[in-house]
Design an enzyme around this catalytic site. Sequence first.
Site, PDB file in Angstrom:
ATOM      1  CG  HIS A   1      93.216  51.388  94.315  1.00  0.00           C
ATOM      2  ND1 HIS A   1      94.118  52.415  94.522  1.00  0.00           N
ATOM      3  CD2 HIS A   1      93.599  50.769  93.180  1.00  0.00           C
ATOM      4  CE1 HIS A   1      95.013  52.400  93.542  1.00  0.00           C
ATOM      5  NE2 HIS A   1      94.717  51.404  92.718  1.00  0.00           N
TER       6      HIS A   1
ATOM      7  CG  MET B   1      94.216  62.297  97.392  1.00  0.00           C
ATOM      8  SD  MET B   1      93.958  60.748  96.495  1.00  0.00           S
ATOM      9  CE  MET B   1      95.183  60.945  95.210  1.00  0.00           C
TER      10      MET B   1
HETATM   11  C1  GRF Z   1      88.366  57.738  93.902  1.00  0.00           C
HETATM   12  O1  GRF Z   1      88.588  57.353  92.572  1.00  0.00           O
HETATM   13  C2  GRF Z   1      88.892  56.692  94.862  1.00  0.00           C
HETATM   14  O2  GRF Z   1      88.818  55.403  94.343  1.00  0.00           O
HETATM   15  C3  GRF Z   1      90.333  57.101  95.026  1.00  0.00           C
HETATM   16  O3  GRF Z   1      90.330  58.504  95.011  1.00  0.00           O
HETATM   17  C4  GRF Z   1      89.193  58.970  94.284  1.00  0.00           C
HETATM   18  C5  GRF Z   1      88.462  59.850  95.221  1.00  0.00           C
HETATM   19  O4  GRF Z   1      87.351  60.477  94.617  1.00  0.00           O
HETATM   20  N1  GRF Z   1      90.890  56.537  96.221  1.00  0.00           N
HETATM   21  P1  GRF Z   1      86.273  61.218  95.505  1.00  0.00           P
HETATM   22  O5  GRF Z   1      87.024  62.247  96.343  1.00  0.00           O
HETATM   23  O6  GRF Z   1      85.587  60.206  96.355  1.00  0.00           O
HETATM   24  O7  GRF Z   1      85.340  61.870  94.522  1.00  0.00           O
END
Ligand code: GRF
Length: 215
Positions: A105, A86
């Site tokens: 994404h 993030m």
């Molecule tokens: C997912 O929806 C991905 O597409 C986005 O962030 C979220 C991460 O979820 N980039 P996780 O940590 O893999 O459960």
Amino acid sequence: MKNIVIIISGRGSNLQALLNASLECRVRTVISSRADAAGLVFAKEKGIPCSVVSPHDHPDRASFDAALALEIDRHDPDFVVLAGFMRILTEAFVMRYLGRLINIHPSLLPAYPGMHTHAKALQDGVKIHGCTVHFVTPDLDHGPIIIQAAVPVLSRDTEQTLGERVLREEHRIYPQAVRWLCTGKVRLDENGKVIHDGIRTEDSSLISPSLEDIT
Ligand code: GRF
């Protein structure tokens, strides 16, 4: 066999999907930008070495990215896989790994870059939404696309139900994309185009709502 490094910030469900898949590569390490990322617990259970590179330990984005690159390079990966990471990366970082850095994404890019993709899809009333795996370029959420999955948007959907439907597809397409990369079936060429080599393309389509049966 290729080596990959996976980078996370939180829940880690895509990380889990990757670690549970039989990928033809070695996951050398998992790096998290947060010490409390749930994904770290799962990775450790799987016996994968883990580390934390926290933005709180660095005064600016450039020095955070430099520390992250240092940790990544210790493991000498062929590919760097962002799985729910993030943070916005600097151009210097992205260019260092160009063609070797991928992201997932939760939208059908180029629609809905950035955050709150499911809410935006519901707001717009689109009938098809989905997720995208792409090479990372300095243009946020706009890199060359490797694979996408589409899901229908239902009239009763909430952000949560739609997000869950998309996430299920994320867990299918991300391992596939990594497998293609690691077996050389997908690469980024010198013109910034994705080359798919020996990959079957199907003539299936998703129409939402469904067509009426008029036979
Ligand atoms: C997912 O929806 C991905 O597409 C986005 O962030 C979220 C991460 O979820 N980039 P996780 O940590 O893999 O459960």
